[in-house]
Design a protein around this motif. Structure first.
Motif, PDB file in Angstrom:
ATOM      1  N   THR A   1      22.280  68.848  -1.935  1.00  0.00           N
ATOM      2  CA  THR A   1      21.801  67.880  -2.938  1.00  0.00           C
ATOM      3  C   THR A   1      22.268  66.454  -2.703  1.00  0.00           C
TER       4      THR A   1
ATOM      5  N   ALA B   1      29.980  78.115  -2.333  1.00  0.00           N
ATOM      6  CA  ALA B   1      28.835  77.714  -3.154  1.00  0.00           C
ATOM      7  C   ALA B   1      28.876  76.214  -3.448  1.00  0.00           C
TER       8      ALA B   1
ATOM      9  N   THR C   1      27.926  74.240  -0.263  1.00  0.00           N
ATOM     10  CA  THR C   1      26.490  74.372  -0.003  1.00  0.00           C
ATOM     11  C   THR C   1      25.686  73.509  -0.957  1.00  0.00           C
ATOM     12  N   TRP C   2      26.043  73.534  -2.232  1.00  0.00           N
ATOM     13  CA  TRP C   2      25.335  72.734  -3.242  1.00  0.00           C
ATOM     14  C   TRP C   2      25.474  71.229  -2.952  1.00  0.00           C
ATOM     15  N   SER C   3      26.695  70.773  -2.638  1.00  0.00           N
ATOM     16  CA  SER C   3      26.908  69.342  -2.403  1.00  0.00           C
ATOM     17  C   SER C   3      26.192  68.866  -1.142  1.00  0.00           C
TER      18      SER C   3
ATOM     19  N   PHE D   1      18.494  73.113   1.898  1.00  0.00           N
ATOM     20  CA  PHE D   1      19.298  74.289   1.574  1.00  0.00           C
ATOM     21  C   PHE D   1      19.654  75.079   2.839  1.00  0.00           C
TER      22      PHE D   1
END
Length: 410
Positions: A35, A27, A30-32, A51
């Motif tokens: 964004t 997670a 994926t977020w880094s 995403f």
């Protein structure tokens, strides 16, 4: 080591598993990527596209990790080293070796295989990205491939650092082992290099935190702590193997144990044996023959009001191959049995007669005492002395031994 892991597939006969901690790092990556990384490398795309790119890149990155570990596993198997599986977890992936490599050569090539695979993957992703760009397909696909090429190269270079238990540290240990012929000394030096790297990472992490990079800094500190613990335990584990080599159950067991007869009441057992002598595991013996044992957990299942009317014969656990060992069993086999069965105490019998009791505490105390003796310059006493009674104060060596022997589900 990863008791909560779940199998997701098999590759070349190896089980690939995921530990629940993996979902945290998946997670976070994926977020880094969604964004920060991809909006910078490919400005102007939609959030949904970022995403999707991040999700694909994360999955392919962990597929790369599996291939990295698979390379280790395949080479290890070619040298006859047993691999229990490949597990993805919060710090990446690991090929779980059931035993240490038997020779410096096997250690060297097993360790080298992973970084070689990562470099090959990095080159492959870079060539695919370059080919797509040359064909005019620059865009999300090339951004993902460029990231995968870079992250696999970084993975290879980081793992090649000469710090145990990283692959580079294992290469260093193999070279030192080959030169000196002493695996324990080689492990000590390689583990020390791992500790140095760990402290350096933690130092950089604290600097990053104070500089405003909170998440990155904390992550460096956590990785440093993980490497530090792994480096220390690797040397301690090797030390335990050396100390326990040649030892038997008869060298470790408690010989003078408190026993109970089957017609004794639970009240008598608890008051006059368990509480009086501070023991929770009591063999049941009748006319010199061992029948089994009764422990505190079994007693506590009976209501206290019934202890006077309940006899040991009503609830003791019958001795069988699951709870008894021979005094001639090796210490290594005993530890393997404890880890495999998650049992901590055993009756020691011979010809139907009780010879003693052996427990994890006996092993911990022997190991802790031997480490203290072995730490004295020029001492060989660790291999020569039988265990002696130690004080009840919990020493640092006992704490180290407990951490080693606590991996019952490993």
């Amino acid at each position: 080591m990863f008791s909560g892991s779940r199998k997701i597939l098999s590759l070349f006969g190896f089980e690939v598993k995921i530990d629940p901690s993996w979902f945290l790092i998946a997670a976070l990556i994926t977020w880094s990527l969604a964004t920060g990384v991809f909006p910078t490398s490919l400005p102007g795309a939609s959030e949904n596209m970022y995403f999707l790119m991040a999700l694909i890149a994360m999955l392919l990155f962990f597929a790369s990790l599996v291939l990295h570990e698979l390379a280790h596993a395949l080479v290890a198997r070619s040298f006859g080293i047993k691999i229990t599986g490949i597990t993805l977890f919060v710090f990446g992936g690991v090929a779980e070796l059931a035993e240490e490599p038997p020779t410096p050569r096997s250690e060297f090539f097993t360790a080298l295989a992973g970084p070689v695979m990562s470099i090959a993957l990095s080159l492959g992703f870079w060539l695919m990205g370059t080919a797509l760009s040359e064909l005019g397909f620059a865009g999300p696909a090339t951004a993902v491939l460029e990231y995968l090429a870079l992250i696999n190269l970084v993975l290879a270079l980081f793992n090649l650092l000469p710090a145990f238990p990283l692959d580079g540290g294992r290469l260093l240990r193999a070279l030192l082992w080959h030169r000196s012929g002493n695996l324990l000394d080689a492990t000590r030096i390689a583990s020390r290099s791992g500790e140095i790297l760990a402290y350096a990472l933690m130092g950089l992490g604290f600097l990053s935190v104070f500089s405003g990079a909170l998440i990155g800094g904390i992550w460096q500190i956590v990785i440093g702590l993980f490497i530090l613990a792994a480096a220390k335990s690797s040397y301690q584990k090797q030390m335990m193997t050396k100390i326990m080599s040649g030892q038997k159950v008869s060298d470790l067991m408690t010989r003078n144990v408190f026993k109970v007869t089957p017609d004794s009441t639970l009240a008598n057992l608890v008051d006059n044996i368990m509480l009086a002598h501070r023991v929770s595991f009591v063999p049941v013996v009748e006319n010199g023959a061992v029948l089994g044992y009764v422990d505190l957990q079994t007693v506590l299942r009976i209501d206290h009001d019934n202890w006077q009317s309940t006899h040991v014969n009503d609830l003791f656990i019958v001795q069988d191959d699951s709870n008894r060992v021979s005094p001639d069993m090796t210490a290594k086999d005993l530890l393997d049995l404890m880890n495999r069965t998650n049992t901590r105490k055993f009756l020691v019998t011979e010809g139907g007669k009780l010879r003693g009791v052996v427990s994890m505490s006996d092993m911990i105390n022997y190991f802790a005492l031997s480490m203290q003796v072995a730490s004295q310059p020029g001492s060989n006493a660790a291999q020569k002395h039988r265990p002696v009674k130690t004080t009840k104060r919990r020493t640092r060596d006992q704490a180290s031994a407990e951490r080693l022997t606590s991996h019952a589900r490993e």
